[in-house]
Design a protein around this motif. Structure first.
Motif, short mmCIF file in Angstrom:
data_model
loop_
_atom_site.label_atom_id
_atom_site.label_comp_id
_atom_site.label_asym_id
_atom_site.label_seq_id
_atom_site.Cartn_x
_atom_site.Cartn_y
_atom_site.Cartn_z
N UNK A 97 0.83 -1.21 0.00
CA UNK A 97 0.00 0.00 0.00
C UNK A 97 0.86 1.26 0.00
N UNK A 98 2.18 1.08 0.10
CA UNK A 98 3.08 2.23 0.17
C UNK A 98 3.42 2.78 -1.21
N UNK A 99 4.58 3.47 -1.29
CA UNK A 99 4.95 4.16 -2.52
C UNK A 99 6.11 3.50 -3.26
N UNK A 100 6.51 2.32 -2.84
CA UNK A 100 7.57 1.63 -3.56
C UNK A 100 7.14 1.43 -5.01
N UNK A 101 8.05 1.68 -5.92
CA UNK A 101 7.74 1.63 -7.35
C UNK A 101 7.75 0.20 -7.86
N UNK A 102 6.70 -0.16 -8.60
CA UNK A 102 6.79 -1.34 -9.43
C UNK A 102 6.62 -2.69 -8.79
N UNK A 103 5.63 -2.89 -7.94
CA UNK A 103 5.40 -4.26 -7.45
C UNK A 103 5.09 -5.19 -8.62
N UNK A 104 4.37 -4.70 -9.62
CA UNK A 104 4.10 -5.54 -10.80
C UNK A 104 5.41 -5.94 -11.48
N UNK A 105 6.35 -5.01 -11.49
CA UNK A 105 7.64 -5.29 -12.11
C UNK A 105 8.39 -6.37 -11.34
N UNK A 106 8.38 -6.29 -10.01
CA UNK A 106 9.04 -7.33 -9.19
C UNK A 106 8.38 -8.68 -9.45
N UNK A 107 7.07 -8.71 -9.43
CA UNK A 107 6.35 -9.98 -9.62
C UNK A 107 6.66 -10.56 -11.00
N UNK A 108 6.69 -9.70 -12.01
CA UNK A 108 7.05 -10.15 -13.34
C UNK A 108 8.47 -10.72 -13.34
N UNK A 109 9.38 -10.06 -12.65
CA UNK A 109 10.78 -10.51 -12.65
C UNK A 109 10.91 -11.87 -11.98
N UNK A 110 10.15 -12.09 -10.91
CA UNK A 110 10.21 -13.39 -10.23
C UNK A 110 9.78 -14.51 -11.18
N UNK A 162 7.45 -11.81 4.21
CA UNK A 162 6.06 -11.50 4.54
C UNK A 162 5.52 -10.40 3.64
N UNK A 163 6.29 -9.33 3.46
CA UNK A 163 5.83 -8.21 2.65
C UNK A 163 5.75 -8.59 1.17
N UNK A 164 6.69 -9.41 0.70
CA UNK A 164 6.62 -9.87 -0.69
C UNK A 164 5.33 -10.67 -0.92
N UNK A 165 5.03 -11.59 0.01
CA UNK A 165 3.82 -12.39 -0.14
C UNK A 165 2.56 -11.54 -0.08
N UNK A 166 2.56 -10.56 0.82
CA UNK A 166 1.42 -9.66 0.93
C UNK A 166 1.25 -8.86 -0.36
N UNK A 167 2.38 -8.47 -0.94
CA UNK A 167 2.33 -7.69 -2.18
C UNK A 167 1.76 -8.50 -3.33
N UNK A 168 2.12 -9.78 -3.40
CA UNK A 168 1.57 -10.63 -4.46
C UNK A 168 0.05 -10.70 -4.33
N UNK A 169 -0.44 -10.90 -3.10
CA UNK A 169 -1.88 -10.97 -2.88
C UNK A 169 -2.55 -9.63 -3.22
N UNK A 170 -1.98 -8.54 -2.72
CA UNK A 170 -2.61 -7.23 -2.92
C UNK A 170 -2.57 -6.79 -4.39
N UNK A 171 -1.50 -7.17 -5.10
CA UNK A 171 -1.38 -6.80 -6.50
C UNK A 171 -2.26 -7.67 -7.39
N UNK A 172 -2.31 -8.96 -7.09
CA UNK A 172 -3.10 -9.88 -7.90
C UNK A 172 -4.59 -9.74 -7.66
#
Length: 206
Positions: A97-110, A162-172
């Motif tokens: 929910x923060x301002x880190x850029x590009x969670x979609x980009x991280x998920x794509x890279x994984x 934990x935050x990576x997993x939360x980000x996958x859920x929140x982004x997806x």
């Protein structure tokens, strides 16, 4: 009107920004050199002059975006305040929910890194850098007597996992959980790793 002439560094930066935008919009598998060129109104040949292959462009775009986030993390963790406050600011910024850029980009890279050794090495190196920065501030807080975290490195790994997993859920599944809930969970996870009942109460004496 004549097109603005950019230096090599400026042109490369523009290409990387356009590539990030296209990857986030289309995904790594679907994005093409032509998409990046079209966004900037340049030729495919110009993109290929700077990046010989799509794979090189994707790796460079991911590295550029991730390093910008890493620089922001270092700024937050380098503030002149308590370790608890620095860590809380970093975790809240890094959370989905923060301002880190590009969670979609991280998920794509994984996903792509499973099949692309070069991108896997880039992503792994940057991921280790994040953990190292967090572990260093966790160790500072322990040394200052702010909290009793027994293993800063392990805590950094658990927090980012934990935050990576939360980000996958929140982004997806956008909107599945309210922002307040996600931030509360991030605070709770940090408090657990620090061995504190909460992040706002009194700190143990040194």
């Amino acid at each position: 009107m004549a097109r603005e002439r950019l230096s090599v560094a400026e042109r490369r930066e523009a290409l990387l920004r356009a590539a990030v935008a296209q990857i986030e919009a289309r995904g790594v598998a679907a994005v093409r050199i032509a998409d990046v060129a079209q966004e900037l109104g340049v030729s495919n040949a110009l993109v290929l002059y700077h990046f010989a292959t799509k794979e090189q462009l994707v790796a460079a775009a991911f590295t550029d975006a991730a390093e910008r986030d890493l620089a922001r993390l270092r700024t937050l963790l380098g503030r002149r305040t308590t370790a608890v406050r620095r860590l809380r600011a970093a975790v809240r910024w890094y959370a989905p929910t923060g301002q880190a850029k590009g969670w979609r980009l991280w998920i794509e890279s994984w996903a792509v890194a499973l099949r692309d050794p070069a991108l896997r090495e880039v992503a792994g190196s940057l991921d280790r850098a994040w953990k190292t920065e967090l572990a260093a501030v966790l160790a500072e807080g322990v040394a200052a007597g702010e909290f009793p975290c027994p293993d800063p490195t392990a805590s950094a790994w658990r927090l980012t996992a934990f935050l990576d997993g939360l980000a996958v859920q929140a982004t997806s599944y956008a909107g599945a959980l309210p922002r307040t809930t996600l931030l509360a969970w991030a605070d709770e996870a940090l408090a657990r790793e620090l061995g504190l009942p909460d992040l706002d109460g009194p700190r143990p004496a040194a």
